[in-house]
Motif scaffolding. Sequence first.
Motif, PDB file in Angstrom:
ATOM      1  N   ILE A   1       1.609   1.375 -41.236  1.00 21.87           N
ATOM      2  CA  ILE A   1       2.161   0.519 -42.268  1.00 21.87           C
ATOM      3  C   ILE A   1       1.018   0.272 -43.700  1.00 21.87           C
ATOM      4  O   ILE A   1       1.635   0.446 -44.590  1.00 21.87           O
ATOM      5  N   ASP A   2      -0.213   0.549 -43.304  1.00 16.75           N
ATOM      6  CA  ASP A   2      -1.108   0.565 -44.588  1.00 16.75           C
ATOM      7  C   ASP A   2      -0.894   1.767 -45.382  1.00 16.75           C
ATOM      8  O   ASP A   2      -0.829   1.352 -46.754  1.00 16.75           O
ATOM      9  N   ARG A   3      -0.558   2.803 -44.963  1.00 15.91           N
ATOM     10  CA  ARG A   3      -0.348   3.784 -45.783  1.00 15.91           C
ATOM     11  C   ARG A   3       1.070   3.635 -46.588  1.00 15.91           C
ATOM     12  O   ARG A   3       1.088   3.705 -47.725  1.00 15.91           O
ATOM     13  N   GLN A   4       2.176   3.088 -45.971  1.00 16.07           N
ATOM     14  CA  GLN A   4       3.108   2.811 -46.783  1.00 16.07           C
ATOM     15  C   GLN A   4       2.872   1.651 -47.736  1.00 16.07           C
ATOM     16  O   GLN A   4       3.628   1.901 -49.096  1.00 16.07           O
ATOM     17  N   LEU A   5       2.147   0.705 -47.567  1.00 15.47           N
ATOM     18  CA  LEU A   5       1.942  -0.545 -48.675  1.00 15.47           C
ATOM     19  C   LEU A   5       1.114  -0.044 -49.537  1.00 15.47           C
ATOM     20  O   LEU A   5       1.239  -0.603 -50.624  1.00 15.47           O
ATOM     21  N   GLN A   6       0.141   0.722 -49.136  1.00 18.26           N
ATOM     22  CA  GLN A   6      -0.429   1.376 -50.546  1.00 18.26           C
ATOM     23  C   GLN A   6       0.302   2.289 -51.457  1.00 18.26           C
ATOM     24  O   GLN A   6       0.012   2.163 -52.536  1.00 18.26           O
ATOM     25  N   GLN A   7       0.949   2.741 -50.675  1.00 13.71           N
ATOM     26  CA  GLN A   7       1.951   3.731 -51.462  1.00 13.71           C
ATOM     27  C   GLN A   7       2.860   3.263 -52.463  1.00 13.71           C
ATOM     28  O   GLN A   7       3.198   3.397 -53.739  1.00 13.71           O
ATOM     29  N   ASP A   8       3.496   2.013 -51.797  1.00 19.65           N
ATOM     30  CA  ASP A   8       4.538   1.353 -52.390  1.00 19.65           C
ATOM     31  C   ASP A   8       4.049   0.191 -53.216  1.00 19.65           C
ATOM     32  O   ASP A   8       4.705  -0.212 -54.445  1.00 19.65           O
ATOM     33  N   ALA A   9       2.963  -0.355 -52.840  1.00 24.60           N
ATOM     34  CA  ALA A   9       2.477  -1.846 -53.835  1.00 24.60           C
ATOM     35  C   ALA A   9       1.017  -1.638 -54.029  1.00 24.60           C
ATOM     36  O   ALA A   9       0.592  -2.633 -54.522  1.00 24.60           O
ATOM     37  N   GLY A  10       0.266  -0.581 -53.664  1.00 17.98           N
ATOM     38  CA  GLY A  10      -1.166  -0.601 -53.789  1.00 17.98           C
ATOM     39  C   GLY A  10      -1.985  -1.569 -53.346  1.00 17.98           C
ATOM     40  O   GLY A  10      -2.990  -2.104 -53.807  1.00 17.98           O
ATOM     41  N   MET A  11      -1.621  -2.007 -52.185  1.00 18.83           N
ATOM     42  CA  MET A  11      -2.406  -3.029 -51.414  1.00 18.83           C
ATOM     43  C   MET A  11      -2.220  -2.583 -49.766  1.00 18.83           C
ATOM     44  O   MET A  11      -1.350  -2.051 -49.290  1.00 18.83           O
ATOM     45  N   PRO A  12      -3.374  -3.346 -49.290  1.00 22.16           N
ATOM     46  CA  PRO A  12      -3.433  -2.963 -47.639  1.00 22.16           C
ATOM     47  C   PRO A  12      -2.434  -4.062 -47.051  1.00 22.16           C
ATOM     48  O   PRO A  12      -2.171  -4.944 -47.712  1.00 22.16           O
ATOM     49  N   HIS A  13      -2.294  -3.775 -45.705  1.00 22.32           N
ATOM     50  CA  HIS A  13      -1.272  -4.576 -44.850  1.00 22.32           C
ATOM     51  C   HIS A  13      -1.704  -5.965 -45.043  1.00 22.32           C
ATOM     52  O   HIS A  13      -1.006  -7.117 -45.236  1.00 22.32           O
ATOM     53  N   LEU A  14      -3.113  -6.044 -44.894  1.00 24.16           N
ATOM     54  CA  LEU A  14      -3.527  -7.564 -44.929  1.00 24.16           C
ATOM     55  C   LEU A  14      -3.152  -8.575 -46.131  1.00 24.16           C
ATOM     56  O   LEU A  14      -2.880  -9.556 -46.061  1.00 24.16           O
ATOM     57  N   TYR A  15      -3.226  -7.892 -47.227  1.00 20.69           N
ATOM     58  CA  TYR A  15      -2.558  -8.436 -48.818  1.00 20.69           C
ATOM     59  C   TYR A  15      -1.204  -8.852 -48.664  1.00 20.69           C
ATOM     60  O   TYR A  15      -0.771  -9.676 -48.810  1.00 20.69           O
ATOM     61  N   TYR A  16      -0.606  -8.066 -48.082  1.00 18.59           N
ATOM     62  CA  TYR A  16       0.868  -7.768 -48.142  1.00 18.59           C
ATOM     63  C   TYR A  16       1.358  -9.194 -46.890  1.00 18.59           C
ATOM     64  O   TYR A  16       2.099  -9.903 -47.472  1.00 18.59           O
ATOM     65  N   SER A  17       0.590  -9.292 -45.948  1.00 18.88           N
ATOM     66  CA  SER A  17       0.673 -10.175 -45.066  1.00 18.88           C
ATOM     67  C   SER A  17       0.568 -11.613 -45.531  1.00 18.88           C
ATOM     68  O   SER A  17       1.141 -12.576 -45.317  1.00 18.88           O
ATOM     69  N   ILE A  18      -0.526 -11.500 -46.409  1.00 18.86           N
ATOM     70  CA  ILE A  18      -0.676 -12.888 -46.944  1.00 18.86           C
ATOM     71  C   ILE A  18       0.239 -13.352 -47.841  1.00 18.86           C
ATOM     72  O   ILE A  18       0.725 -14.544 -47.920  1.00 18.86           O
ATOM     73  N   LEU A  19       0.899 -12.292 -48.770  1.00 21.54           N
ATOM     74  CA  LEU A  19       2.018 -12.648 -49.565  1.00 21.54           C
ATOM     75  C   LEU A  19       3.067 -12.916 -48.769  1.00 21.54           C
ATOM     76  O   LEU A  19       3.864 -13.913 -49.172  1.00 21.54           O
ATOM     77  N   ALA A  20       3.397 -12.485 -47.640  1.00 29.57           N
ATOM     78  CA  ALA A  20       4.639 -12.716 -46.752  1.00 29.57           C
ATOM     79  C   ALA A  20       4.515 -14.173 -46.311  1.00 29.57           C
ATOM     80  O   ALA A  20       5.602 -14.795 -46.183  1.00 29.57           O
ATOM     81  N   ASN A  21       3.412 -14.546 -45.705  1.00 24.01           N
ATOM     82  CA  ASN A  21       3.118 -15.744 -45.423  1.00 24.01           C
ATOM     83  C   ASN A  21       3.149 -17.003 -46.343  1.00 24.01           C
ATOM     84  O   ASN A  21       3.792 -17.860 -45.997  1.00 24.01           O
ATOM     85  N   LEU A  22       2.619 -16.572 -47.529  1.00 23.28           N
ATOM     86  CA  LEU A  22       3.155 -17.790 -48.595  1.00 23.28           C
ATOM     87  C   LEU A  22       4.638 -17.572 -48.827  1.00 23.28           C
ATOM     88  O   LEU A  22       5.214 -18.890 -49.086  1.00 23.28           O
ATOM     89  N   SER A  23       5.286 -16.563 -48.576  1.00 26.76           N
ATOM     90  CA  SER A  23       6.703 -16.456 -49.053  1.00 26.76           C
ATOM     91  C   SER A  23       7.390 -17.258 -47.961  1.00 26.76           C
ATOM     92  O   SER A  23       8.413 -17.905 -48.457  1.00 26.76           O
ATOM     93  N   ASP A  24       6.969 -17.365 -46.986  1.00 27.85           N
ATOM     94  CA  ASP A  24       7.765 -18.225 -45.705  1.00 27.85           C
ATOM     95  C   ASP A  24       7.582 -19.628 -45.905  1.00 27.85           C
ATOM     96  O   ASP A  24       8.037 -20.496 -45.147  1.00 27.85           O
ATOM     97  N   ALA A  25       6.588 -20.064 -46.375  1.00 28.07           N
ATOM     98  CA  ALA A  25       6.048 -21.374 -46.525  1.00 28.07           C
ATOM     99  C   ALA A  25       6.612 -22.118 -47.406  1.00 28.07           C
ATOM    100  O   ALA A  25       7.425 -21.728 -48.444  1.00 28.07           O
ATOM    101  N   PRO A  26       6.856 -23.361 -47.400  1.00 26.87           N
ATOM    102  CA  PRO A  26       7.403 -24.357 -48.100  1.00 26.87           C
ATOM    103  C   PRO A  26       7.042 -24.312 -49.572  1.00 26.87           C
ATOM    104  O   PRO A  26       5.627 -24.346 -49.720  1.00 26.87           O
ATOM    105  N   GLU A  27       7.988 -24.327 -50.667  1.00 27.70           N
ATOM    106  CA  GLU A  27       7.454 -24.017 -51.896  1.00 27.70           C
ATOM    107  C   GLU A  27       6.537 -22.898 -52.122  1.00 27.70           C
ATOM    108  O   GLU A  27       5.603 -22.869 -52.965  1.00 27.70           O
ATOM    109  N   HIS A  28       6.413 -22.051 -51.215  1.00 29.32           N
ATOM    110  CA  HIS A  28       5.383 -20.985 -51.303  1.00 29.32           C
ATOM    111  C   HIS A  28       4.140 -21.205 -51.481  1.00 29.32           C
ATOM    112  O   HIS A  28       3.411 -20.460 -52.191  1.00 29.32           O
ATOM    113  N   ARG A  29       3.694 -22.191 -50.698  1.00 33.80           N
ATOM    114  CA  ARG A  29       2.286 -22.701 -51.023  1.00 33.80           C
ATOM    115  C   ARG A  29       1.743 -23.268 -49.559  1.00 33.80           C
ATOM    116  O   ARG A  29       2.419 -23.495 -48.646  1.00 33.80           O
ATOM    117  N   LEU A  30       0.388 -22.785 -49.322  1.00 38.57           N
ATOM    118  CA  LEU A  30      -0.374 -23.232 -48.154  1.00 38.57           C
ATOM    119  C   LEU A  30      -1.807 -23.351 -48.169  1.00 38.57           C
ATOM    120  O   LEU A  30      -2.344 -22.853 -49.228  1.00 38.57           O
TER     121      LEU A  30
END
Length: 171
Positions: A28-57
């Motif tokens: 997962i880390d390799r794919q996200l580094q290749q596609d987005a230049g970020m580690p899985h943790l950073y992608y997870s933070i963005l995804a958690n915000l995306s799932d939150a009301p108004e994209h805010r937490l």
Amino acid sequence: MTTRWLTPEEQRAWRAYLAASLLLEDAIDRQLQQDAGMPHLYYSILANLSDAPEHRLRMTDLAERSKITRSRLTYAVTRLEKDGLVRREGCPSDRRGSIAALTEAGVAVLERTAPGHVETVRAAVFDHLSEEQVGQLEEISTVIARALHGDGARPASEDLPWRRRSAPSCS
């Protein structure tokens, strides 16, 4: 106190779990580094915000959802802020608290990266499991998470990552 050593079956299951989880995280880390230049943790933070009301937490809630320490979250959000993917906002009910908000650029990164991420997860995990095994994976993972998080029968550990440093509350 007597040590309760793992049985041979438990030892095999434990080692198989470790191997699978480490290999999966690497894929997962390799794919996200290749596609987005970020580690899985950073992608997870963005995804958690995306799932939150108004994209805010609240930062404390985001740390809990991300299962990381508040200081590690602060570092990651600072980096995501520099990249324009997240912005911090003040907390209306507590000047010391802060809120992380997903920006339009952050949404765009998720939209661009999610298809490859899902394909990586599917190819690494779900393409190899039967429908019954998917249900078993969910059940086993839920039982373990509840035990570590606190399942009602006993309180959650105060040593959980997001509880390791006190933080102000914010609504």
